[in-house]
Design a protein around this motif. Structure first.
Motif, mmCIF file in Angstrom:
data_model
loop_
_atom_site.group_PDB
_atom_site.id
_atom_site.type_symbol
_atom_site.label_atom_id
_atom_site.label_comp_id
_atom_site.label_asym_id
_atom_site.label_seq_id
_atom_site.Cartn_x
_atom_site.Cartn_y
_atom_site.Cartn_z
ATOM 1 N N LYS A 41 0.834 -1.221 -0.067
ATOM 2 C CA LYS A 41 0.214 0.053 -0.004
ATOM 3 C C LYS A 41 0.823 1.230 -0.067
ATOM 4 O O LYS A 41 0.484 2.394 -0.694
ATOM 5 N N MET A 42 1.899 1.139 0.839
ATOM 6 C CA MET A 42 2.960 2.311 0.863
ATOM 7 C C MET A 42 3.526 2.574 -0.485
ATOM 8 O O MET A 42 3.602 4.015 -0.931
ATOM 9 N N ILE A 43 3.891 1.559 -1.179
ATOM 10 C CA ILE A 43 4.681 1.588 -2.516
ATOM 11 C C ILE A 43 3.686 2.085 -3.435
ATOM 12 O O ILE A 43 4.103 3.080 -4.213
ATOM 13 N N ASP A 44 2.403 1.526 -3.579
ATOM 14 C CA ASP A 44 1.614 1.779 -4.426
ATOM 15 C C ASP A 44 1.063 3.334 -4.502
ATOM 16 O O ASP A 44 0.452 3.778 -5.460
ATOM 17 N N ALA A 45 1.063 3.873 -3.203
ATOM 18 C CA ALA A 45 0.565 5.205 -3.020
ATOM 19 C C ALA A 45 1.646 6.188 -3.134
ATOM 20 O O ALA A 45 1.340 7.415 -3.114
ATOM 21 N N GLY A 46 2.730 5.832 -3.436
ATOM 22 C CA GLY A 46 3.796 6.811 -3.769
ATOM 23 C C GLY A 46 4.240 7.277 -2.450
ATOM 24 O O GLY A 46 4.884 8.381 -2.730
ATOM 25 N N ALA A 47 4.337 6.741 -1.492
ATOM 26 C CA ALA A 47 4.544 7.072 -0.092
ATOM 27 C C ALA A 47 6.011 6.930 0.134
ATOM 28 O O ALA A 47 6.701 7.553 1.149
ATOM 29 N N THR A 48 6.785 6.254 -0.483
ATOM 30 C CA THR A 48 8.041 5.965 -0.454
ATOM 31 C C THR A 48 8.849 6.509 -1.468
ATOM 32 O O THR A 48 8.473 7.106 -2.507
ATOM 33 N N GLN A 49 10.310 6.175 -1.350
ATOM 34 C CA GLN A 49 11.308 6.629 -2.473
ATOM 35 C C GLN A 49 10.843 5.665 -3.584
ATOM 36 O O GLN A 49 10.365 4.444 -3.456
ATOM 37 N N ALA A 50 11.575 6.137 -4.712
ATOM 38 C CA ALA A 50 11.463 5.304 -5.956
ATOM 39 C C ALA A 50 12.325 3.942 -5.637
ATOM 40 O O ALA A 50 13.295 3.987 -5.014
ATOM 41 N N ASP A 51 11.975 2.808 -6.485
ATOM 42 C CA ASP A 51 12.490 1.449 -6.336
ATOM 43 C C ASP A 51 12.802 1.041 -4.908
ATOM 44 O O ASP A 51 14.061 0.720 -4.775
ATOM 45 N N PRO A 52 11.745 0.935 -4.110
ATOM 46 C CA PRO A 52 12.338 0.517 -2.595
ATOM 47 C C PRO A 52 12.752 -1.024 -2.718
ATOM 48 O O PRO A 52 13.573 -1.326 -1.899
ATOM 49 N N GLY A 53 12.411 -1.633 -3.610
ATOM 50 C CA GLY A 53 12.905 -3.056 -3.742
ATOM 51 C C GLY A 53 14.280 -3.364 -3.824
ATOM 52 O O GLY A 53 14.660 -4.421 -3.355
#
Length: 415
Positions: free
Chosen positions: A239-251
């Protein structure tokens, strides 16, 4: 999984970004019984916690050798990325270090490679360890590893960015998602939440979320990754990643360089370690930040506790007395406390905690430590679990959460 209660000028400089520092054993091996002149050589293999690690151990060794002129200590420092591969290679070659600073150790116990702790420390040293940390180093009721340092995680918050976004420090997942999304919306290269799912320490970020939702990695007898409780945390990450709440390419993002970006003021929130305090003081002392408990699903208190260990390999069995002398020297308060201070960790001894009880810099970490949960490091499959998270958990960025947990569980079960 694994600091200091004081951060003077020296300690602040010592807790800089993790880097590789390495040197060889100088040709001696774990199988050597001693020097040609009748003395004893101990091989010490340790990871690099900071730029200062190598020099700190060299200072310890210099003091020890002055008091024990018949014992020589050969030091090898490796990066955490290389450490487990290096020790595994040495063991396979019959050249295990005499003393090893690492994480997972239950597999060594299963192969009967380690001394029981009580065989390589004096009664006085043994009784000085905090009971909870010592218990976390036990296999079937016997401690086979000496607690070295302890740590806890907390949420570092950029106060200025949160203020600009009109949000407060979050306590729950919902609040964190909302706050991080609004901080990311500020633009200018700013990210709301630093999400390091890369191989450096994916298991730690996974624990923050999976355990924060009521899950766990299991216990000493069973590793449990593919569970409904853990799925809740994994889905919240997505949810955090999909919402754009994190930095790019967290994986594929690693923790250490990402924390550097937080220190530069470009990330709103990120889970950090006690040494982060020193890194900020050294790299950006003007940063307006605070440290708060990690948000959880329902706001209940929680932190990831990490404890690294020192352990002694039996090898030829004729170095036990020298190993005991080294451990007793190292854990004496006058030697151990400055080492812990400089590396920015929490002490695991009662005498160390008493000596540093008046320090205030890391009070937020000490406050959450009673709610700490630890990796199931005494489970023989923990090493495989750790490796599975590091290699697979970052796939959450592109794969369904359930699929990722199923893959990790399968890799663990396969050994």
């Amino acid at each position: 999984m694994k600091k200091s209660l004081r951060f003077g000028a020296v300690a602040l400089a010592a807790t800089a970004t993790l880097t590789l520092a390495s040197c060889g054993f100088g040709g001696s091996t774990g199988g050597d019984s001693g020097d040609a002149d009748g003395g004893t050589t101990l091989d010490l293999l340790v990871p690099s916690y900071s730029d200062a690690t190598k020099g700190l151990w060299e200072d310890v060794i210099e003091g020890f050798e002055k008091e024990n002129p018949d014992i020589t200590v050969e030091l090898e420092v490796q990066s955490w990325d290389n450490l487990e591969k290096v020790v595994s290679t040495k063991i396979q070659a019959g050249e295990a270090p005499d003393i090893y600073n690492g994480g997972p150790f239950a597999g060594f116990v299963g192969d009967e490679l380690l001394y029981p702790v009580e065989d390589v420390v004096s009664e006085e040293t043994y009784s000085d360890f905090q009971d909870a940390f010592l218990a976390n180093a036990e296999v079937d009721g016997t401690a086979y590893a000496l607690p070295l340092i302890a740590s806890a995680r907390a949420l570092f918050v950029n106060n200025a960015l949160l203020q600009q976004a009109g949000v407060e420090a979050p306590k729950t997942w919902d609040e964190l998602l909302d706050a991080a999304t609004k901080v990311s919306a500020l633009g200018g290269g700013v990210s709301g939440y630093g999400m390091p799912l890369g191989s450096e320490e994916a298991q730690a970020e996974a624990a923050v979320w999976l355990w924060g939702g009521g899950g766990s990695f299991g216990d000493a007898s069973e590793i449990t990754i593919d569970t409904p409780e853990n799925l809740a945390g994994a889905e919240q990450i997505k949810k955090m990643i999909d919402a754009g709440a994190t930095q790019a390419d967290p994986g594929s993002t690693q923790r250490s360089p990402l924390m550097d970006i937080f220190i530069q003021g470009k990330i709103g929130m990120q889970v950090g370690l006690p040494p982060t305090v020193g890194q900020i003081a050294d790299g950006n002392p003007e940063l307006d930040y605070s440290i708060v408990p990690i948000p959880t699903k329902d706001g209940s208190p929680f932190t990831l506790g990490v404890m690294d260990q020192l352990m002694a390999f039996q090898n030829d069995g004729d170095k036990q007395e020298a190993i005991t002398a080294f451990f007793d020297y190292y854990y004496s308060a006058d030697v151990y406390v400055p080492w812990v201070q400089a590396e920015g960790f929490l002490p695991v001894t009662k005498s160390g905690a008493e000596q540093l009880s008046g320090e205030e810099a890391l009070a937020p970490f000490l406050e959450v430590l009673p709610d700490a949960q630890f990796y199931p490091s005494t489970n023989p499959k923990w090493s495989a679990t750790d490796g599975a998270f590091k290699s697979l958990f970052g796939q959450l960025q592109t794969k369904p959460a359930q699929d990722v947990l199923t893959e990790i569980q399968a890799q663990v079960d396969a050994g």
